[in-house]
Design an enzyme around this catalytic site. Structure first.
Site, PDB file in Angstrom:
ATOM      1  N   GLU A   1       1.203  -1.036   0.103  1.00  0.00           N
ATOM      2  CA  GLU A   1       0.005  -0.291   0.471  1.00  0.00           C
ATOM      3  C   GLU A   1       0.917   1.046   0.180  1.00  0.00           C
ATOM      4  O   GLU A   1       2.024   1.640   0.508  1.00  0.00           O
ATOM      5  CB  GLU A   1      -1.166   0.096   0.931  1.00  0.00           C
ATOM      6  CG  GLU A   1      -2.372  -1.211   1.095  1.00  0.00           C
ATOM      7  CD  GLU A   1      -2.958  -1.352   2.472  1.00  0.00           C
ATOM      8  OE1 GLU A   1      -3.855  -1.076   2.143  1.00  0.00           O
ATOM      9  OE2 GLU A   1      -2.411  -1.169   3.337  1.00  0.00           O
TER      10      GLU A   1
ATOM     11  N   CYS B   1      -0.938   7.028   9.806  1.00  0.00           N
ATOM     12  CA  CYS B   1      -0.181   6.486  10.150  1.00  0.00           C
ATOM     13  C   CYS B   1      -0.338   5.400  10.759  1.00  0.00           C
ATOM     14  O   CYS B   1      -0.982   5.311  12.078  1.00  0.00           O
ATOM     15  CB  CYS B   1       0.531   7.236  11.342  1.00  0.00           C
ATOM     16  SG  CYS B   1       2.140   6.423  12.065  1.00  0.00           S
TER      17      CYS B   1
END
Length: 409
Positions: free
Chosen positions: A121, A379
């Site tokens: 990703e 994150c």
């Protein structure tokens, strides 16, 4: 194709038979390696340097992914190049667009040796003055940081320099960031300048456990005759592979970020297990000796805010003491939830108190705005689809996240 915000787009799958053919790629080769490759297919030695310059411009300035588009290269040579090499992009398995404009691409790369195709990703985070691309360096991760979703996926393999660079090339393609490119209708991108102005090695994996491939990719990305990113706009984040930290500054010369997250060895051993091998004293000493570190080139310390774990004012005091004398800024990261985690994000008021204490001690302490939470692009949330939860569980979770988006932030 523009999707409703926050919903997944099943991008038109391009089989990329050229990429899957097993032919070596010219992307990710150094100039010297590219010259050797051209000589092997019969390019006369006296022409090699000129041909390398031509190809470098087409690949990294013009952004072409088809040899036929190289209009100033003789047709005979183009045919030789097509027969021997590929410059194709990876497949896009899925593209997701968050409510806040963040984009996440699930990319598939071909097998290496006897392995299977792999998926990674890559995330694009647009802001008014810049566009940041978060790049992966490995498929999975070996570090098992307890608060990180990627850490729950086993390490499959390192990405090659080609695969690391291809994430940047594909993002610039999709955002219309090469000459003659067009920005997708409705896309949120910086109003001026490049759509991808910054890159951060903060995606899947530990970059310093893949040092040589990361080094090659970043030196190509910052080459002034190609992609030409400023080294001050490239940040490499490490969990603390101490022996490679000096080499990063000396041989690559980009900005450094440290995934710190704790100020005591006992807690960091649990949150970031690599600390058992390279404890805080060794890590901070390596930071003090980072080539080029100064008040103008500060080291960023990343600190995820975990409720009742590492968010007390005593932790803040110890953090200031730990970093004494290190030119630094501290990025405070509100914990981004993911399915199955036992951690919670600190209360916002506590995060602000923590930030204020650090700021009063003389350190910049921005609180990172959560981006892309609704598409698991924030994150610590990245994890390739093939290793994620069962589809029904994933869709239910994403629907919940989309419904609650805004309340979380």
């Amino acid at each position: 194709m523009q999707a409703p915000a926050g919903l997944a787009v099943k991008a038109p799958l391009i089989a990329n038979s050229d990429l899957m053919s097993g032919k070596p790629s010219l992307i990710g080769l150094t100039r010297e390696e590219m010259g050797e490759a051209l000589a092997e297919i019969g390019v006369p030695q006296k022409q090699v340097k000129m041909r390398v310059s031509q190809l470098w411009n087409w690949l990294y300035v013009r952004g072409v992914s088809d040899f036929d588009n190289m209009t100033n290269v003789a047709k005979e040579l183009r045919e030789k190049l097509k027969a021997a090499f590929t410059i194709a992009r990876p497949e896009i398995v899925e593209e997701q667009i968050s409510n806040d404009g963040t984009r996440k691409w699930l990319m598939r790369f071909p097998p290496r040796g006897a392995g299977r195709p792999v998926e990674i990703e890559t995330v694009y985070i647009p802001e008014e003055g810049r566009g940041t691309l978060c790049i992966s360096s490995q498929v999975g991760c070996s570090l098992t940081c307890s608060f990180c979703h990627t850490g729950t996926q086993r390490l499959v393999r390192n990405l090659t320099a080609e695969e690391i660079l291809s994430q940047l090339l594909l993002a610039r393609d999709r955002l219309g960031d090469f000459p003659d490119g067009s920005t997708p209708v409705g896309a949120y991108v910086p109003s001026e300048g490049r759509k991808v102005s910054n890159i951060v090695m903060m995606g899947m994996g530990e970059p310093l456990y893949n040092f040589e491939h990361v080094k090659t990719a970043l030196l190509i990305a910052t080459d002034g005759d190609g992609l030409s990113l400023s080294k001050r706009r490239v940040t490499l984040s490490t969990s603390g592979v101490v022996p490679e930290i000096f080499r990063t500054g000396d041989e690559i010369g980009v900005m450094l970020a440290i995934s710190l997250h704790a100020v005591r060895d006992d807690l960091r051993d649990m949150l970031v297990p690599i600390n058992k091998k390279y404890p805080l004293k060794e890590l901070i000493e390596a930071c003090r000796n980072y080539p080029g570190v100064s008040n103008a080139r500060r080291i960023t310390f990343e600190y995820v805010m975990l409720k009742d774990v590492n968010d007390s004012l005593e932790d803040a005091k110890m953090l200031v003491q730990l970093l004494k004398g290190v030119p630094a800024k501290i990025n405070l990261i509100p914990f981004n939830p993911w399915p199955g985690t036992n951690y919670q994000c600190s209360e916002w008021a506590q995060i602000e108190k923590f930030a204020d204490f650090i700021n009063q001690a003389g350190y910049a302490s921005p609180i990172r705005t959560p981006r892309g939470r609704d598409i698991l692009a924030a994150c610590g949330q990245l994890k390739s689809e093939s290793e994620r939860m069962r589809k029904t569980e994933r869709l239910a979770f994403e629907a919940m996240m989309i419904a609650n988006h805004g309340a979380d932030d």
